[in-house]
Design a protein around this motif. Sequence first.
Motif, PDB file in Angstrom:
ATOM      1  N   UNK A  94       0.830  -1.210   0.000  1.00 59.74           N
ATOM      2  CA  UNK A  94       0.000   0.000   0.000  1.00 59.74           C
ATOM      3  C   UNK A  94       0.862   1.257   0.000  1.00 59.74           C
ATOM      4  N   UNK A  95       1.970   1.234   0.720  1.00 59.66           N
ATOM      5  CA  UNK A  95       2.869   2.395   0.750  1.00 59.66           C
ATOM      6  C   UNK A  95       3.502   2.580  -0.624  1.00 59.66           C
ATOM      7  N   UNK A  96       4.014   1.494  -1.186  1.00 60.86           N
ATOM      8  CA  UNK A  96       4.657   1.599  -2.503  1.00 60.86           C
ATOM      9  C   UNK A  96       3.663   2.028  -3.574  1.00 60.86           C
ATOM     10  N   UNK A  97       2.443   1.496  -3.522  1.00 61.40           N
ATOM     11  CA  UNK A  97       1.420   1.926  -4.469  1.00 61.40           C
ATOM     12  C   UNK A  97       1.116   3.411  -4.306  1.00 61.40           C
ATOM     13  N   UNK A  98       0.983   3.846  -3.041  1.00 58.63           N
ATOM     14  CA  UNK A  98       0.683   5.259  -2.786  1.00 58.63           C
ATOM     15  C   UNK A  98       1.797   6.159  -3.298  1.00 58.63           C
ATOM     16  N   UNK A  99       3.049   5.765  -3.075  1.00 62.63           N
ATOM     17  CA  UNK A  99       4.176   6.561  -3.563  1.00 62.63           C
ATOM     18  C   UNK A  99       4.178   6.640  -5.089  1.00 62.63           C
ATOM     19  N   UNK A 100       3.978   5.492  -5.733  1.00 63.36           N
ATOM     20  CA  UNK A 100       3.976   5.462  -7.192  1.00 63.36           C
ATOM     21  C   UNK A 100       2.813   6.283  -7.754  1.00 63.36           C
ATOM     22  N   UNK A 101       1.641   6.143  -7.142  1.00 70.09           N
ATOM     23  CA  UNK A 101       0.471   6.878  -7.615  1.00 70.09           C
ATOM     24  C   UNK A 101       0.633   8.377  -7.384  1.00 70.09           C
ATOM     25  N   UNK A 102       1.187   8.747  -6.246  1.00 66.78           N
ATOM     26  CA  UNK A 102       1.412  10.161  -5.928  1.00 66.78           C
ATOM     27  C   UNK A 102       2.387  10.771  -6.932  1.00 66.78           C
ATOM     28  N   UNK A 103       3.467  10.055  -7.224  1.00 62.85           N
ATOM     29  CA  UNK A 103       4.443  10.535  -8.214  1.00 62.85           C
ATOM     30  C   UNK A 103       3.790  10.643  -9.592  1.00 62.85           C
TER      31      UNK A 103
END
Length: 160
Positions: A94-103
């Motif tokens: 979830x953290x990695x997805x959030x970071x990728x989506x935010x970027x």
Amino acid sequence: MESREHLIAWLNDAYAMEQALEETLERHAKDAEGDDPEVHDRITRHIEETRGQAQTVRGCIESLGGQVSGAKSSFANMFGAMQGMANKPLKDTMVKNALADYAAEHFEIASYRALIEGARHLGEDTVADQLTGILRQEEEMARFLEEKLPAAVRDSLAQG
């Protein structure tokens, strides 16, 4: 290449970017399904927005006399590579997805701001107005992700 052709090429990049992000968002919605219903619902809504954005961009391309390219842009390839890092089934998905989506959202924001400027510069105010609607959706999604990121980090750390 003349200015109008440049704008059409950039719009084709945006079209390919939206298509690539739709696939990524579908995976991320599935990842969030059991973990965070609010995130799942918002990503699901953004998938629909993304589909609409792609159609709007297609319409802009066609209104300028261009054709939608079937080729993947370098932007789409970049997003695919970036998303590959984030899709390992780990406790911090979830953290990695959030970071990728935010970027990705911020890349889209920058892209649409540039496209809007290009369209206005060429006197294509209708195209610029349509792209401004997309920009607002991307900004809204980026704000949502920014608000959700701290909780995703805390939840991941709590899982050990």
